[in-house]
Enzyme design. Structure first.
Site, short mmCIF file in Angstrom:
data_model
loop_
_atom_site.label_atom_id
_atom_site.label_comp_id
_atom_site.label_asym_id
_atom_site.label_seq_id
_atom_site.Cartn_x
_atom_site.Cartn_y
_atom_site.Cartn_z
N GLY A 1 7.38 2.67 1.48
CA GLY A 1 7.56 2.49 0.04
C GLY A 1 6.19 2.49 -0.59
O GLY A 1 5.37 1.63 -0.31
N HIS A 2 5.92 3.52 -1.38
CA HIS A 2 4.62 3.64 -2.03
C HIS A 2 4.81 3.58 -3.54
O HIS A 2 5.53 4.39 -4.11
CB HIS A 2 3.96 4.97 -1.67
CG HIS A 2 3.90 5.25 -0.20
ND1 HIS A 2 3.32 4.38 0.70
CD2 HIS A 2 4.36 6.29 0.53
CE1 HIS A 2 3.41 4.88 1.91
NE2 HIS A 2 4.05 6.04 1.83
N GLN B 1 3.44 3.50 6.92
CA GLN B 1 3.20 2.30 7.71
C GLN B 1 1.70 2.11 7.95
O GLN B 1 0.93 2.47 7.09
CB GLN B 1 3.99 2.33 9.04
CG GLN B 1 5.50 2.24 8.84
CD GLN B 1 6.10 3.56 8.36
OE1 GLN B 1 5.92 4.59 8.97
NE2 GLN B 1 6.82 3.51 7.27
N ASP C 1 1.57 -1.33 3.20
CA ASP C 1 1.51 -1.73 1.80
C ASP C 1 0.09 -2.03 1.32
O ASP C 1 -0.11 -2.88 0.46
CB ASP C 1 2.42 -2.95 1.55
CG ASP C 1 3.84 -2.68 2.02
OD1 ASP C 1 4.30 -1.54 1.85
OD2 ASP C 1 4.48 -3.61 2.56
N LYS D 1 -1.65 2.77 -0.03
CA LYS D 1 -1.88 4.17 0.41
C LYS D 1 -1.39 5.16 -0.65
O LYS D 1 -1.99 6.20 -0.86
CB LYS D 1 -1.15 4.43 1.75
CG LYS D 1 -1.63 3.55 2.89
CD LYS D 1 -0.84 3.78 4.16
CE LYS D 1 0.59 3.32 4.08
NZ LYS D 1 0.76 1.85 4.00
P1 GDP Z 1 1.57 1.59 0.28
O1 GDP Z 1 2.86 1.44 1.00
O2 GDP Z 1 0.38 1.46 1.17
O3 GDP Z 1 1.51 2.83 -0.56
O4 GDP Z 1 1.47 0.37 -0.74
P2 GDP Z 1 2.64 -0.21 -1.69
O5 GDP Z 1 2.80 0.72 -2.83
O6 GDP Z 1 3.83 -0.58 -0.90
O7 GDP Z 1 1.99 -1.58 -2.14
C1 GDP Z 1 0.79 -1.63 -2.83
C2 GDP Z 1 1.05 -2.24 -4.24
O8 GDP Z 1 -0.18 -2.64 -4.81
C3 GDP Z 1 1.66 -1.26 -5.22
O9 GDP Z 1 2.53 -1.96 -6.06
C4 GDP Z 1 0.46 -0.73 -6.00
O10 GDP Z 1 0.80 -0.33 -7.31
C5 GDP Z 1 -0.41 -1.94 -6.02
N1 GDP Z 1 -1.86 -1.68 -6.02
C6 GDP Z 1 -2.56 -0.71 -5.39
N2 GDP Z 1 -3.88 -0.87 -5.54
C7 GDP Z 1 -4.03 -2.00 -6.30
C8 GDP Z 1 -5.17 -2.73 -6.78
O11 GDP Z 1 -6.33 -2.40 -6.54
N3 GDP Z 1 -4.89 -3.88 -7.49
C9 GDP Z 1 -3.62 -4.30 -7.75
N4 GDP Z 1 -3.47 -5.43 -8.45
N5 GDP Z 1 -2.55 -3.64 -7.32
C10 GDP Z 1 -2.75 -2.51 -6.59
P1 IMO Z 2 4.51 1.51 3.98
O1 IMO Z 2 4.34 2.98 4.27
C1 IMO Z 2 5.32 -2.50 5.51
C2 IMO Z 2 7.92 -2.76 9.02
C3 IMO Z 2 9.27 -3.40 8.83
C4 IMO Z 2 9.50 -3.99 10.21
C5 IMO Z 2 8.89 -2.94 11.13
C6 IMO Z 2 9.91 -1.99 11.73
O2 IMO Z 2 5.10 1.21 2.65
O3 IMO Z 2 3.24 0.78 4.25
P2 IMO Z 2 11.33 0.01 10.74
O4 IMO Z 2 12.36 0.05 9.67
O5 IMO Z 2 10.15 0.91 10.50
O6 IMO Z 2 11.91 0.22 12.12
O7 IMO Z 2 10.78 -1.51 10.73
O8 IMO Z 2 7.97 -2.22 10.34
N1 IMO Z 2 7.65 -1.64 8.10
C7 IMO Z 2 6.80 -1.71 7.06
N2 IMO Z 2 6.11 -2.76 6.57
N3 IMO Z 2 5.17 -1.28 4.95
C8 IMO Z 2 5.84 -0.21 5.46
O9 IMO Z 2 5.63 1.05 5.03
C9 IMO Z 2 6.74 -0.41 6.53
N4 IMO Z 2 7.56 0.40 7.24
C10 IMO Z 2 8.09 -0.36 8.21
O10 IMO Z 2 9.24 -4.39 7.82
O11 IMO Z 2 8.72 -5.16 10.35
MG MG Z 3 4.56 0.22 0.97
#
Ligand code: GDP
Ligand code: IMO
Ligand code: MG
Length: 427
Positions: free
Chosen positions: A40-41, A223, A13, A16
């Protein structure tokens, strides 16, 4: 021409999705090489917000071919739901290709993921419950069902029968659950085959040819480094290789074709699920990071655990992945703190560690050694260049860069595509 890898440096998270989306306009293929719909992106483009799980974030860039490669585990129901959801919003998904070698998540693996977690009780991992771990376990046990198996009903049936022989014993006798019928699994998987067939390719060959033709390929990791099954905080990890090495095995692109490894790193740290987290905050600062950063899971909605930036982890990620560039995200979330602590080393039983400790026992006992940086109060979400930032924000960025082991190429100051300050060009 280059293949680039983009991975997460921390526990996921990091942003990416946003970073991939930003590069999507300049690359020809975006390849998901590991994980499944545990990812989850969130990608924000103007007034539109997209939550992607299984599809590579490049799907949002017209002109870019999204690829689900061999290293991914696919829940076919989720795949088509996600495709339909995007199509309904006017996003063209017709270029998507799927590897014939990718494994599919069968219903029994979703069930087993959930019941195993319940059975583990306090020893649980905190998985996303999507069947990821059991499906990768089947792959390693040579019991897995691959996309190509759906094209041969006889083979599919035999494989499902083989897998269920033992699994039903476990479901019924250990977990006190109902047995799963071969028919229900086969029927479910075959219900997708007509829609799936036109997307299926030898993606390793396709990508190799693309590179030969001078195309640019971006390999997008799900991840992150510390969730990697080999290099993460085992056993509190996911079941795939989320580090840069996984990009090769998960796509069929060899290491010597990869020129650049981009790691996305948050200006603080978050983690979802169980496991050690040295800079975790259990106080008002942690609450404030969660509130300011909207730190709730994109996949499960769980509140993310929050803590300060950990430079030991960043250096570890730089080393394990061969990071050439860091993309720093969410700097805006730190606005308003008088002092911002940064973990520069750990202390374990009175001994200082500048690198990740060798054992998980030591890592569990690690307490952060903090350095404190002066904060800023100005709104930075409208900044568009490094020079627009308050002096203390600039100093914070340069200090993190200095201690993290690779140059920073950009800084995020908000979720929107536009809210990024480029420090040096990535491509
Ligand atoms: P990922 O799994 O690595 O793609 O990241 P996620 O989407 O799960 O979580 C990142 C969250 O931060 C998302 O809701 C993005 O919209 C948000 N985000 C990304 N870059 C920035 C930033 O520079 N500032 C803020 N405030 N939010 C950001
Ligand atoms: P993105 O791509 C954050 C964590 C789960 C759990 C562990 C194992 O959005 O960064 P799983 O279901 O993969 O067997 O769970 O990994 N986990 C993540 N945490 N971001 C993710 O993906 C994750 N994908 C799995 O919360 O601790
Ligand atoms: Mg994510």
């Amino acid at each position: 021409m280059p293949a680039l890898v983009l991975i997460g440096a921390q526990w996921g998270d990091e942003g990416k999705g946003k970073a991939t989306d930003q590069l999507g306009g300049s690359v020809d293929h975006v390849v998901k090489f590991n994980g499944g719909n545990n990812a989850g992106h969130t990608v924000v483009i103007g007034n539109e917000t997209y939550a992607l799980h299984l599809l590579p974030s490049g799907i949002l860039s017209p002109g870019c071919t999204p690829v689900i490669a061999n290293g991914v585990v696919i829940d076919l129901g989720v795949l088509f739901q996600e495709i339909d959801g995007l199509e309904a919003r006017g996003i063209d998904t017709s270029k998507l290709v799927v590897s014939a070698d990718a494994h599919v998540i069968a219903s029994y693996n979703r069930i087993l993921d959930k019941v195993t977690e319940r059975f583990l009780g306090s020893r649980k991992i905190g998985t996303t419950g999507r069947g990821i771990g059991p499906t990768y376990a089947d792959k390693m046990n040579r019991l897995g069902i691959r996309v190509q198996d759906l094209f041969d009903e006889k083979i599919l049936r035999a494989k499902v029968e083989g897998a269920l022989e033992l699994k039903n014993q476990v479901l019924v006798k250990v977990y006190n659950r109902k047995a799963v019928t071969v028919e229900s699994v086969v029927e479910d998987l075959l219900s997708y085959v007509d829609r799936l067939r036109p997307m299926v390719r030898d993606t390793g060959l396709l990508l190799s040819n693309a590179l030969d033709e001078g195309k640019t390929v971006l390999l997008e990791g799900g991840q992150a480094t510390l969730l990697d099954v080999d290099h993460g905080t085992y056993p509190f990890v996911t079941s795939s290789n989320a580090t840069a090495g996984g990009a090769c095995t998960g796509s069929g692109i060899p290491p010597n074709r990869i020129d650049q490894v981009i790691a996305v790193v948050k200006a603080y740290t978050t983690r979802v699920g169980e496991g050690p987290f040295p800079t975790e905050l259990h106080d008002a600062d942690g609450e404030r990071l969660r509130a300011n950063g909207h730190e709730y899971g994109t996949t499960t909605g769980r509140p993310r655990r929050c803590g300060w930036y950990d430079a030991v982890i960043a250096r570890y990620a730089a080393r394990v992945n061969g990071v050439t560039d860091f993309v720093l995200t969410k700097l805006d979330v730190l606005t308003g703190w008088e002092k911002i602590p940064v973990c520069v080393a750990y202390e374990v039983d009175g001994k200082r560690f500048d690198e990740m400790p060798m054992t998980q026992t030591d890592f569990h006992h690690a307490t952060p050694v903090y350095e404190y940086f002066d904060g800023w109060t100005e709104d930075i979400t409208t900044a568009r260049t490094f020079d627009d930032l308050p002096k203390n924000a600039q100093l914070y960025i340069r200090a993190l860069e200095e201690m993290s082991g690779a140059p920073f190429s950009s800084v995020g100051v908000g979720p929107d595509r536009e809210q990024t300050l480029e420090l040096r060009p990535l491509l």
